[in-house]
Design an enzyme around this catalytic site. Structure first.
Site, mmCIF file in Angstrom:
data_model
loop_
_atom_site.group_PDB
_atom_site.id
_atom_site.type_symbol
_atom_site.label_atom_id
_atom_site.label_comp_id
_atom_site.label_asym_id
_atom_site.label_seq_id
_atom_site.Cartn_x
_atom_site.Cartn_y
_atom_site.Cartn_z
ATOM 1 N N GLY A 161 23.981 107.545 69.401
ATOM 2 C CA GLY A 161 23.895 107.516 67.946
ATOM 3 C C GLY A 161 25.081 106.907 67.234
ATOM 4 O O GLY A 161 25.115 106.861 66.000
ATOM 5 N N GLU A 220 25.059 108.717 75.712
ATOM 6 C CA GLU A 220 24.028 107.700 75.918
ATOM 7 C C GLU A 220 24.026 106.673 74.783
ATOM 8 O O GLU A 220 23.044 106.526 74.061
ATOM 9 C CB GLU A 220 22.656 108.372 76.020
ATOM 10 N N GLY A 267 23.736 103.106 72.859
ATOM 11 C CA GLY A 267 22.971 101.877 73.058
ATOM 12 C C GLY A 267 23.382 100.821 72.054
ATOM 13 O O GLY A 267 23.992 99.809 72.381
ATOM 14 N N ARG A 268 23.064 101.085 70.786
ATOM 15 C CA ARG A 268 23.370 100.130 69.714
ATOM 16 C C ARG A 268 24.854 99.769 69.699
ATOM 17 O O ARG A 268 25.220 98.614 69.483
ATOM 18 C CB ARG A 268 22.944 100.723 68.370
ATOM 19 N N CYS A 281 1.504 83.395 60.033
ATOM 20 C CA CYS A 281 0.409 83.380 59.067
ATOM 21 C C CYS A 281 0.191 84.819 58.604
ATOM 22 O O CYS A 281 -0.753 85.498 58.994
ATOM 23 C CB CYS A 281 -0.851 82.809 59.705
ATOM 24 N N TYR A 291 17.831 96.462 69.861
ATOM 25 C CA TYR A 291 16.429 96.731 69.502
ATOM 26 C C TYR A 291 15.756 95.510 68.877
ATOM 27 O O TYR A 291 14.901 95.648 68.009
ATOM 28 C CB TYR A 291 16.330 97.937 68.558
#
Length: 465
Positions: free
Chosen positions: A259, A307, A309-310, A387, A422
């Protein structure tokens, strides 16, 4: 107001090319780790992502240094953030472990060289086949998300006669000031109720091949303050202490999840992170201090698992996309009166390539990499090629408007900064437009393709006709 926004944006542009460790400029072009992005975009089909191995390493070192006060800390990269094999290899080479949320993520981590005992397995739905694969490969931890899942772990471990190391994921019931869909510790789908922790642990202790290692949680993603981490860690610590006493056991570890936020907006003096979490608000050190302070009230010897990630890859990539069309349109009111004229620039990357820009209204700094040293002084609307009337970038510098140089033309290369988390993972092939290639800048400053763009053959090879 408009003039001050433009002035601020151009000041930030100057800071990016003159004061950011990642970026430089040469011949008017934006450079990333010394690599000319305009020139690079002539070598590969746009759009594509460019990753920096040096920035990945710097981010990992920052996290490790933040936890220097607790040497017994183990870091697991949340591979859902970006599981391109070349990126996973860079992370493995940097010396940390991996966290996975599906059998294929586990398999990718194993294939790139992580050992089973370097992988944590998360997720709310782990089918029996997934659990059997995890147990057979001796994963470091399976974070148990439900009693239903636990029964499968028990049965499979008995069948294989292999130990399954587990943590019990609980919901600490702590909200956080992030996007509603990124909150995972308050009214969320993940984890067991705190009141179920004791019953779950008792069941595990009666299982012959299931080894209880500790408790697990995850507060949320892009959380811009340290207080929720401190509160949630206290909940986990208090329950761990209580369970050790009533069950007569000693936990090996406590897993506090990830986080740690990434700054997507850099002008901290102009924003409030609690109202706009595109401002990071806190650092890895703030996160670590909040966690360690609470854990040390309980034990100093226990292993802390994190943990992130970002924080590992978010700042380590840019998206390059080409201006492919341009036009000027007139907006009319319902009576046919002219309201305004709008300058549109169309790039070859839409929300199929950068979905967070639409689904989470994510903000990215957008610059003309071909004219980086030119003043970005023209208000434009920026759209993708799909489109679909919604395929335009909503979160601009001012409302839905972006700033690019007046001389921006078709063929120029536009860069979206901080595009490493992500993004590749959430690409689609909507309109049958290919998923992008990925280029890596390695530790020596050399570039190589680590994922090619989808081909037409890729698009049709799964169809049966």
């Amino acid at each position: 107001m408009t003039d001050s926004i433009m002035q601020n944006y151009n000041q930030l542009r100057e800071q990016v090319i003159n004061g950011d460790r990642r970026f430089q400029h040469k011949d008017g072009h934006l450079c990333f780790e010394g690599v000319d992005l305009d020139a690079l975009a002539r070598q590969y089909p746009t759009p594509f992502y460019v990753f920096s191995e040096p920035e990945i390493i710097r981010n990992i070192h920052e996290i490790q240094q933040a936890f220097a006060a607790h040497k017994n800390t183990k870091t697991f990269f949340a591979s859902k953030t970006c599981s391109v094999m070349g990126v996973l290899k860079a992370i493995r080479d940097a010396g940390i472990c991996a966290e996975a949320n599906s059998q294929y993520e586990v398999r990718k981590c194993l294939e790139i060289g992580f050992r089973g005992d370097q992988i944590v397995f998360n997720g709310v739905v782990k089918k029996p086949a997934d659990l059997e694969y995890a147990i057979a490969n001796d994963l470091y931890l399976i974070n148990v998300d439900s009693l239903y899942e636990l029964e499968h772990i028990d049965a499979i471990s008995r069948k294989l006669k292999k130990v399954a190391n587990v943590c019990v994921r609980v919901e600490p019931n702590v909200p956080s000031a992030t996007h509603a869909e990124l909150v995972t510790a308050f009214h969320a789908k993940s984890g067991l109720d705190l009141e179920q922790a004791e019953e779950t642990c008792r069941r595990i202790l009666a299982m012959p091949y299931v080894h209880l290692r500790g408790l697990h949680m995850h507060v949320g993603d892009q959380v811009p303050e340290s207080e929720p981490f401190a509160k949630a860690t206290k909940v986990l610590v208090d329950e761990s202490r209580r369970l050790e006493e009533v069950l007569g056991i000693k936990f090996d570890l406590i897993n506090v999840g990830g986080g740690i936020p990434v700054p997507y907006k850099y002008d901290d003096e102009n924003g409030d992170p609690l109202k706009d979490n595109m401002y990071a608000g806190i650092t890895a050190q703030d996160f670590a201090d909040a966690v360690i302070r609470e854990v040390h009230k309980w034990r100093t010897d226990v292993e802390i698992c994190i943990e992130p990630g970002r924080k590992v890859t978010g700042s380590a990539a840019v998206l390059l996309t080409e201006v492919s069309c341009e036009k000027r349109k007139t907006n009319y009111d319902l009576n046919g009166n002219v309201e305004c004229h709008v300058e549109w620039k169309f790039v070859d990357a839409g929300y199929s390539v950068l979905s967070d820009s639409q689904h989470f209204d994510w903000f990215f700094y957008v610059y003309n990499a071909s004219r980086m040293t030119a003043a970005h002084d023209a208000w434009i609307k920026l759209a993708g090629p799909l489109c679909d009337g919604g395929d335009y970038f909503h979160m601009g510098v001012k409302g839905e408007e972006f700033l690019l140089p007046k001389e921006t033309h078709v063929g120029d290369i536009v860069a979206f900064l901080d595009a490493g988390a992500y993004t590749i993972e959430s690409q689609t092939v909507y309109n049958n437009r290919p998923r992008t290639g990925v280029v890596m800048i390695d530790k020596n400053g050399d570039t190589r393709l680590i994922r090619r763009e989808d081909s037409y053959e890729d698009m049709v090879k799964y169809d049966i006709y």
